[in-house]
Design a protein around this motif. Structure first.
Motif, PDB file in Angstrom:
ATOM      1  N   GLN A 276     -39.440  53.220 -70.618  1.00  0.00           N
ATOM      2  CA  GLN A 276     -40.409  51.932 -70.460  1.00  0.00           C
ATOM      3  C   GLN A 276     -41.874  52.437 -71.052  1.00  0.00           C
ATOM      4  O   GLN A 276     -42.070  53.799 -71.115  1.00  0.00           O
ATOM      5  CB  GLN A 276     -40.786  51.794 -68.955  1.00  0.00           C
ATOM      6  CG  GLN A 276     -39.777  51.131 -68.139  1.00  0.00           C
ATOM      7  CD  GLN A 276     -39.475  49.823 -68.417  1.00  0.00           C
ATOM      8  OE1 GLN A 276     -40.147  49.180 -69.072  1.00  0.00           O
ATOM      9  NE2 GLN A 276     -38.271  49.297 -68.013  1.00  0.00           N
ATOM     10  N   PRO A 277     -42.764  51.733 -71.691  1.00  0.00           N
ATOM     11  CA  PRO A 277     -44.186  52.132 -72.049  1.00  0.00           C
ATOM     12  C   PRO A 277     -44.746  52.484 -70.957  1.00  0.00           C
ATOM     13  O   PRO A 277     -44.570  52.336 -69.741  1.00  0.00           O
ATOM     14  CB  PRO A 277     -44.342  50.736 -72.566  1.00  0.00           C
ATOM     15  CG  PRO A 277     -43.813  49.658 -71.950  1.00  0.00           C
ATOM     16  CD  PRO A 277     -42.246  50.194 -71.631  1.00  0.00           C
ATOM     17  N   ASN A 278     -45.975  53.170 -71.378  1.00  0.00           N
ATOM     18  CA  ASN A 278     -47.058  53.627 -70.314  1.00  0.00           C
ATOM     19  C   ASN A 278     -47.231  52.743 -69.321  1.00  0.00           C
ATOM     20  O   ASN A 278     -47.540  52.953 -68.180  1.00  0.00           O
ATOM     21  CB  ASN A 278     -48.036  54.528 -71.133  1.00  0.00           C
ATOM     22  CG  ASN A 278     -49.022  55.349 -70.045  1.00  0.00           C
ATOM     23  OD1 ASN A 278     -49.888  54.458 -69.554  1.00  0.00           O
ATOM     24  ND2 ASN A 278     -48.741  56.323 -69.939  1.00  0.00           N
ATOM     25  N   GLU A 279     -47.777  51.409 -69.771  1.00  0.00           N
ATOM     26  CA  GLU A 279     -48.267  50.463 -68.692  1.00  0.00           C
ATOM     27  C   GLU A 279     -47.155  49.903 -67.762  1.00  0.00           C
ATOM     28  O   GLU A 279     -47.468  49.198 -66.848  1.00  0.00           O
ATOM     29  CB  GLU A 279     -48.665  49.202 -69.541  1.00  0.00           C
ATOM     30  CG  GLU A 279     -47.795  48.480 -70.556  1.00  0.00           C
ATOM     31  CD  GLU A 279     -47.625  49.047 -72.010  1.00  0.00           C
ATOM     32  OE1 GLU A 279     -48.005  50.237 -72.057  1.00  0.00           O
ATOM     33  OE2 GLU A 279     -47.411  48.278 -72.840  1.00  0.00           O
ATOM     34  N   ARG A 280     -45.839  50.248 -67.880  1.00  0.00           N
ATOM     35  CA  ARG A 280     -44.898  50.263 -66.999  1.00  0.00           C
ATOM     36  C   ARG A 280     -44.238  51.396 -66.416  1.00  0.00           C
ATOM     37  O   ARG A 280     -42.965  51.634 -66.413  1.00  0.00           O
ATOM     38  CB  ARG A 280     -43.764  49.233 -67.381  1.00  0.00           C
ATOM     39  CG  ARG A 280     -44.404  47.741 -67.659  1.00  0.00           C
ATOM     40  CD  ARG A 280     -43.363  46.935 -68.232  1.00  0.00           C
ATOM     41  NE  ARG A 280     -42.227  46.775 -67.413  1.00  0.00           N
ATOM     42  CZ  ARG A 280     -40.933  46.365 -67.786  1.00  0.00           C
ATOM     43  NH1 ARG A 280     -40.737  45.839 -68.747  1.00  0.00           N
ATOM     44  NH2 ARG A 280     -39.889  46.359 -66.702  1.00  0.00           N
ATOM     45  N   LYS A 281     -45.128  52.479 -66.546  1.00  0.00           N
ATOM     46  CA  LYS A 281     -44.457  53.787 -66.195  1.00  0.00           C
ATOM     47  C   LYS A 281     -43.914  53.916 -64.629  1.00  0.00           C
ATOM     48  O   LYS A 281     -42.952  54.883 -64.643  1.00  0.00           O
ATOM     49  CB  LYS A 281     -45.658  54.870 -66.379  1.00  0.00           C
ATOM     50  CG  LYS A 281     -46.692  54.723 -65.562  1.00  0.00           C
ATOM     51  CD  LYS A 281     -47.867  55.757 -66.122  1.00  0.00           C
ATOM     52  CE  LYS A 281     -47.384  57.324 -65.903  1.00  0.00           C
ATOM     53  NZ  LYS A 281     -48.596  57.840 -66.260  1.00  0.00           N
TER      54      LYS A 281
ATOM     55  N   ASP B 231     -48.444  60.336 -74.311  1.00  0.00           N
ATOM     56  CA  ASP B 231     -48.402  59.527 -73.060  1.00  0.00           C
ATOM     57  C   ASP B 231     -49.002  60.515 -72.241  1.00  0.00           C
ATOM     58  O   ASP B 231     -49.858  59.891 -70.965  1.00  0.00           O
ATOM     59  CB  ASP B 231     -46.958  59.570 -72.475  1.00  0.00           C
ATOM     60  CG  ASP B 231     -46.621  58.595 -71.276  1.00  0.00           C
ATOM     61  OD1 ASP B 231     -46.620  57.665 -71.537  1.00  0.00           O
ATOM     62  OD2 ASP B 231     -46.454  59.241 -70.388  1.00  0.00           O
TER      63      ASP B 231
ATOM     64  N   ARG C 182     -40.115  53.746 -65.148  1.00  0.00           N
ATOM     65  CA  ARG C 182     -39.451  54.776 -65.809  1.00  0.00           C
ATOM     66  C   ARG C 182     -38.337  55.376 -65.153  1.00  0.00           C
ATOM     67  O   ARG C 182     -38.325  55.520 -63.980  1.00  0.00           O
ATOM     68  CB  ARG C 182     -40.446  55.627 -66.602  1.00  0.00           C
ATOM     69  CG  ARG C 182     -41.079  55.370 -67.532  1.00  0.00           C
ATOM     70  CD  ARG C 182     -42.220  56.369 -68.044  1.00  0.00           C
ATOM     71  NE  ARG C 182     -42.789  55.867 -69.049  1.00  0.00           N
ATOM     72  CZ  ARG C 182     -44.043  56.591 -69.774  1.00  0.00           C
ATOM     73  NH1 ARG C 182     -44.470  57.626 -69.072  1.00  0.00           N
ATOM     74  NH2 ARG C 182     -44.467  56.186 -70.665  1.00  0.00           N
TER      75      ARG C 182
ATOM     76  N   GLU D 126     -46.585  62.322 -62.030  1.00  0.00           N
ATOM     77  CA  GLU D 126     -47.705  61.563 -62.718  1.00  0.00           C
ATOM     78  C   GLU D 126     -47.980  62.313 -64.128  1.00  0.00           C
ATOM     79  O   GLU D 126     -48.338  61.787 -64.943  1.00  0.00           O
ATOM     80  CB  GLU D 126     -48.943  61.395 -61.850  1.00  0.00           C
ATOM     81  CG  GLU D 126     -50.113  60.783 -62.319  1.00  0.00           C
ATOM     82  CD  GLU D 126     -49.747  59.528 -62.667  1.00  0.00           C
ATOM     83  OE1 GLU D 126     -49.100  58.800 -61.831  1.00  0.00           O
ATOM     84  OE2 GLU D 126     -50.564  58.922 -63.569  1.00  0.00           O
TER      85      GLU D 126
END
Lengths: 332, 332
Positions: free
Chosen positions: A140-145, A246, A148, A183
């Protein structure tokens, strides 16, 4: 199939029999279900950490049960979740009065069953918290981490949260350590060939000979790039650049690095990779304070590797350096 | 080829670069030739132990250089001997005045070069002894056991001789410990698929899909039986029976066991094997006092495994249990 096994349906239980026979001083089954294992010497009064997931990833998950790591584990069939009852049994067995942290990878089946186990634990008066490994940046991209998947980088969370529990931190604090490490952890994988599932005889994914898949998951989940196999240095750059972005690594940062073999990739190749990871880190002024190179989370005999980076601060580094002792991982 | 490498000719040196970058606190190059590695903290006044051989077998040989193990190592190209000069350089670097034991596997090229190194060492006034790993029972019958090849069982000799050197034994005594352990060690291997040599792209041996070769050597040397792949239990019985006969194990004997993965065989399968080793030992009344399960001597990405047995007495068991610390093996 090219496997040293007996009946495919007995594979997981026979493997666990082997582990229990080999390590009776370190691991035991608290009840009748051998898919639930706990530390033989679990201390009371400390926070318990329970992990779990599908089989086929040794040393993940059973390998990280021991002093300064997890306290218990529940495993399912190959690449399948353990049941809620098994997750609960593990929690009940390791609860020493200070509560239990469920720490596992973010996969639907695992989340479903561990969440049910929380309800069962509450009925028994066991306080729980949950932290989900979600380090696979390709998923998933960072904005939907938060969505993941969890892969090899969960090792850092086991190590850090286990050290926090061992030194006597309370449940909130141990959960916060796990969250903090998750995180700051990011992983990218590369696959060169699939594993064959023992019960079905099917490959975990299809990949033509001579091709590679960047961003592949540990069950063969689709990655972000497929193409002709490149050199080790090119592969490292493809894996590392998204991790640096990231984690927003900048000059002066300190990191821990895990170069993980997926099963069939020789240790020699992992060291060739590490060499370039080190070179690339030096190039951007980032210091590797701790490195781990070997098989930490596999996919049976899959050929491939993954690179995990944990961004360090003093606290995280101290927790990584704390002693640990399990059948598969020792830190002295 | 399905390898994560750069130029095939750079493979060995880049792998060593990776090892040196990852473990600067544990390993160092004493001179300009990075194929010679020694303990970073080698103590003076103790017997030095130098091993070596071809590359492609990690953690053999470089993995066993550290406290309570070997003191130095010289490696060649993949499956090729180091030079006499390199073996000598390693000896010179680890000699702390108490002499040096050369401890390596019985292969023609290695014997030739290490024997030349003895002459070079003598010119420098360094006293040496030699002990040859020769545990592969499939390579020669018992009556010609001095001609056997050395395979994974040499790990036991590293561990025991290393512990003897660490406690301060003299050169004769350390050499005697190595000989005693080698004399009581036996190994049998099984191959399921070859490795591909990086520089030539050729397979190390040919084996049709679905077949197995019992007694195979770690470079693909021909074994004693080839046939359809059998179950894990059948395979264990084929590997174990010749070892029990060779070591003349009888009811009441105590043993150490090493179930070694050759490269591409999952840890899960090694534990399935160990389970049946344990069952078979119990059946004949032999007790496993110490077990090692994992990759200890590989052949790059070869699929297969080996079983090694060391017949124990109190002294050998005590030496196995002594502390050890290298990048690849820790005993606490």
């Amino acid at each position: 199939m090219r496997k040293i096994i007996n009946q495919p349906n007995d594979f997981v239980d026979e493997m666990i029999d082997g582990i229990l026979l080999a390590h009776p001083d370190k691991l035991k089954t608290p009840g009748d279900d051998k898919r639930v294992l706990v530390r033989a010497d679990a201390p009371t009064g400390k926070v318990g950490i329970v992990t779990g997931g599908g089989s086929g990833h040794l040393p993940l998950f059973k390998g990280y049960v021991g002093k300064g790591l997890c306290s218990g584990v529940a495993v399912g069939n190959v690449f399948s979740s353990p049941s809620a009852q098994q997750c609960f049994e593990a929690a009940k067995a390791v609860d020493g009065g200070a509560g239990v942290l469920f720490l596992y990878g973010n996969y639907g089946g695992d989340v479903f069953n561990f969440d049910l186990a929380i309800d069962l634990a509450e009925l028994e008066g066991i306080e729980t918290r949950t932290a989900l490994g979600r380090d696979d940046v390709a998923s998933q991209p960072n904005e939907r981490k938060l969505d993941r998947r969890g892969v090899a980088g969960i090792f850092f969370a086991f190590k850090g949260a286990g050290a926090a529990a061992e030194r006597g931190d309370g449940l909130e604090a141990v959960a916060a350590v796990a969250e903090d490490i998750i995180e700051h952890t990011a992983t990218m994988g590369i696959g060169l060939s699939p594993t064959i599932l023992p019960t079905t005889g099917k490959a975990s994914f299809d990949l033509p000979e001579g091709e590679m898949e960047i961003g592949i998951g540990i069950h063969g989940e689709t990655g972000i790039h497929r193409g002709p196999l490149e050199t080790a240095d090119q592969i490292v750059e493809r894996l590392m650049a998204p991790l640096v972005a990231d984690l927003v690594l900048v000059r002066g940062d300190r990191i821990a690095v895990l170069v993980n073999g997926m099963g069939a990739t020789p240790l020699e190749e992992l060291y060739v990779m590490y060499r370039h990871v080190h070179q690339q880190a030096a190039l951007i002024g980032v210091t590797i304070e701790k490195s781990y190179i070997g098989e930490y989370a596999t996919s049976l005999e899959m050929a491939g590797a993954s690179l995990s980076i944990l961004k360090l601060n003093d606290e995280r580094l101290e927790l990584l350096k704390a002693p640990a002792d399990s059948p598969f991982f020792v830190e002295v």
